[in-house]
Design an enzyme around this catalytic site. Structure first.
Site, PDB file in Angstrom:
ATOM      1  CG  ASP A  11      -0.383   0.216   2.517  1.00 27.23           C
ATOM      2  OD1 ASP A  11       0.796   0.611   2.591  1.00 27.23           O
ATOM      3  OD2 ASP A  11      -1.096   0.016   3.535  1.00 27.23           O
ATOM      4  CG  MET A  30      -6.574   7.882   8.360  1.00 30.33           C
ATOM      5  SD  MET A  30      -7.647   6.515   7.861  1.00 30.33           S
ATOM      6  CE  MET A  30      -8.255   5.980   9.463  1.00 30.33           C
ATOM      7  CE  LYS A  89      -7.975   2.095   0.769  1.00 30.49           C
ATOM      8  NZ  LYS A  89      -9.171   1.806   1.579  1.00 30.49           N
TER       9      LYS A  89
END
Length: 259
Positions: free
Chosen positions: A41, A176, A63
């Site tokens: 990732d 995040m 992503k």
């Protein structure tokens, strides 16, 4: 050695750790070097990839905010596809696969095709990155718990956990949330004092690591220097005062107030 067509499909989910190449577990690195293909990732460093056998195909399927990336459904499909094509497919994920890594979704999808899945835990960035800066999650007489949370829910609204945690004395670790830092500060400030310490850490445990330490009141002075398109960890709570830079911040505040 079996031919490629004779290999049995299986998947391993490996946690890469918080960033530094040498913070992956011994078992994780061993499984990587036993893989037939590796699917990694966006948070995996080139330095870690260089530690893996060069003859093993390595494909990026991550992503990344603000850049072209795969959807979770596409990632699930690719894991199954490559497992059937190559045999042992290793899904390499930053931190620990089960801490906001959506590992359960990938496991459920892969197992639906009869492919066995094993998980090799990783060191979670939510603990390791603050620790690398000398910020403890708990401290006797200061904080008896810590709460790891994501800033927003799937629909983009604030998680109610953010409010619950802000109302308590727990150490808040927010993942995040960099792009909504200003709104997070405003929300937490409704329940905690303006002098509450806060740290924003980016590129944790890597040579490019950067940590901004301030208070809920003064952090606004530094938000323009924080890269909003880069992942980071926000820590809010009195334990942040253990960071050496917080003392410097306090001295500057006292001097400013005295003028």
């Amino acid at each position: 050695m079996k031919k490629e067509s004779e290999k049995t499909a299986k998947v391993s989910l490996v946690g890469a750790g918080p960033g530094a190449k040498d913070l992956i577990t011994v078992r994780g690195l061993r499984v990587l070097n036993e893989a037939d293909i590796i699917l990694y990732d966006a948070l995996i460093s080139d330095e870690l990839l260089s530690e893996i056998r060069s003859d093993i195909p390595k494909i990026y399927i991550g992503k990344r905010c603000g850049k072209h990336s795969h959807t979770q459904d596409e990632i699930n499909e690719l894991i199954v596809k490559y497992a059937f094509e190559y045999g042992h497919a290793v899904r390499l994920k930053g931190g620990d696969p089960f801490v906001f890594g959506r590992a359960n979704e990938e496991i459920e999808y892969v197992e639906a095709f009869g492919i066995p899945v094993s998980v090799i835990p990783g060191i979670s960035s939510s603990i390791a990155v603050p620790s690398s800066q000398g910020i403890p999650m708990t401290k006797r007489g200061v904080s008896s718990s810590f709460w790891v949370m994501t800033a927003t829910k799937k629909d983009g609204t604030f998680s109610q956990d953010l409010q619950y945690a802000a109302k308590s004395s727990t150490t808040m670790v927010i993942l995040m949330g960099i792009r909504k830092l200003d709104k997070i500060i405003d929300e937490v400030s409704k329940y905690r004092g303006r002098m509450t310490p806060i740290a924003v850490i980016q590129n944790g445990t890597t040579p490019n690591e950067r940590c901004v330490v301030a208070t809920l009141e003064s952090i606004h002075k530094y938000t323009s220097t924080i890269e909003t398109n880069m992942h980071g960890i926000i820590v809010i709570g009195d334990v942040v005062a253990d960071h050496p830079s917080f003392f410097e911040e306090e001295v500057q505040r006292i001097l400013h107030d005295a003028i």
